[in-house]
Design an enzyme around this catalytic site. Structure first.
Site, short mmCIF file in Angstrom:
data_model
loop_
_atom_site.label_atom_id
_atom_site.label_comp_id
_atom_site.label_asym_id
_atom_site.label_seq_id
_atom_site.Cartn_x
_atom_site.Cartn_y
_atom_site.Cartn_z
N LYS A 1 19.59 -6.90 -8.96
CA LYS A 1 19.24 -7.20 -7.56
C LYS A 1 18.92 -5.96 -6.73
CE LYS A 1 18.71 -10.61 -6.97
NZ LYS A 1 17.44 -11.22 -7.45
N GLY B 1 15.81 -4.60 -7.20
CA GLY B 1 14.35 -4.64 -7.08
C GLY B 1 13.63 -4.26 -8.36
N ASN C 1 12.44 -6.06 -10.88
CA ASN C 1 11.24 -6.86 -11.21
C ASN C 1 10.05 -6.44 -10.35
OD1 ASN C 1 11.77 -9.18 -13.26
ND2 ASN C 1 13.62 -9.08 -12.01
N TRP C 2 10.31 -6.13 -9.10
CA TRP C 2 9.26 -5.68 -8.18
C TRP C 2 8.70 -4.33 -8.64
CZ3 TRP C 2 10.65 -2.96 -3.02
CH2 TRP C 2 9.48 -2.63 -2.33
N HIS D 1 19.47 -2.50 -16.84
CA HIS D 1 20.54 -2.50 -15.83
C HIS D 1 21.75 -1.70 -16.32
CE1 HIS D 1 18.40 -5.45 -13.56
NE2 HIS D 1 18.70 -6.49 -14.32
N ARG E 1 19.57 0.67 -4.14
CA ARG E 1 19.41 -0.19 -2.96
C ARG E 1 20.73 -0.23 -2.19
NH1 ARG E 1 17.78 -6.71 -3.03
NH2 ARG E 1 17.24 -6.84 -0.81
N PHE F 1 5.46 -8.96 -2.23
CA PHE F 1 6.37 -10.10 -2.39
C PHE F 1 5.60 -11.41 -2.41
CE2 PHE F 1 9.09 -13.45 -0.64
CZ PHE F 1 10.18 -13.38 -1.49
#
Length: 274
Positions: free
Chosen positions: A66, A68, A70-71, A128, A150, A249
């Site tokens: 979480k 980011g 994938n972005w 991760h 983040r 997005f």
């Protein structure tokens, strides 16, 4: 990138179906003191992963869940496609081959790493994992590592909604229940603060670039330029805009069902900070 994510979507969809038939206390297992979802990871896969020979021109995207990934993974894959077109005068093989192997290093089957050895360079690999749980060849061969971080408050909020929307992860009746788990090291892939602490030991290495979700969201054009420069990829104005637009997005959410299967409906929930 969109057309090449069939394997990604298939693995996610299968994991969600399997997890739907499981009890909450069966969803996670512990490996070296860290919890992982049983429908995505296994001890056998972790042991097989240790044999992977990472190349010096591989690109590793490291980020806690979480944050980011994938972005930013979309950005990296597009940049590699541009690099291959410029240097080899051909369309990227990433779309056709590399992303058909699930991009997250720790997710797959025991034969995955042997198949990865046959993939062309440069390979884009997401993870991760903590640095000490990665193949040692990543650091020995000085692969390029993009470290994505983040704001922990946003990570926690996003992880809470993500957990409640993804059957392979334990759900939580209240935010308080989740927050206790988040702060007491009971999360899949471990504790976020330990993750930051361990990766911070490598932040000054010449083959490591640290970027924050917040700075990339605030100025995606500058962020993409900086990432491209780190990878040694020169971009025209048109190429830069294309990467920025494809990784927006709105663009990724529009293609979420095709690229990520049922996972996409949960993954692309919001794009906010604070």
């Amino acid at each position: 990138m969109e057309k090449s994510r069939k394997k990604f979507a298939d693995i996610i969809d299968k994991a969600m179906v399997t997890a739907n038939a499981m009890n909450r206390d069966e969803l996670l297992f512990s490996y070296k003191g860290i919890l992982y979802p049983v429908t995505f990871c296994s001890p056998e896969v972790f042991r097989a992963m240790e044999s992977l020979e990472v190349r010096s021109d591989d690109i590793i995207l490291a980020g806690y869940p979480k944050s980011g990934t994938n972005w930013v993974g979309q950005i990296l894959s597009d940049l590699v496609a541009i690099f291959e077109k410029k240097t080899q005068n051909k369309e990227s093989s990433v779309n056709d081959e590399e992303l058909e192997e699930f991009p997250y290093l720790e997710i797959g089957d025991t034969g995955k790493y042997e198949r990865m050895n046959k993939l062309p360079s440069p390979r884009v690999i997401f993870t991760h994992l903590l640095p000490e749980n990665l193949p040692k060849s990543i650091f020995k061969n000085k692969a390029k590592i993009l470290l994505l971080i983040r704001n922990p408050k946003d990570v926690a909020t996003s992880f809470y909604h993500f957990s409640n929307g993804m059957s392979p992860l334990p759900s939580y009746e209240t935010w308080d229940d989740f927050f206790i788990a988040f702060m007491t090291k009971k999360m899949p892939w471990g504790c976020y603060f330990e993750y930051l602490s361990e990766w911070n030991k490598y932040a000054d290495d010449e083959n490591v670039m640290t970027i924050t979700y917040e700075e990339l969201k605030k100025n995606p054009v500058l962020g993409v330029e900086n990432i491209a420069a780190f990878l040694g990829i020169s971009l025209t104005e048109k190429e830069l805009q294309s990467v920025v637009e494809r990784s927006s997005f709105q663009s990724m959410k529009k293609n979420a069902q095709k690229t990520h299967g049922a996972f996409g409906n949960v993954l692309f929930r919001k794009e906010v900070t604070g």
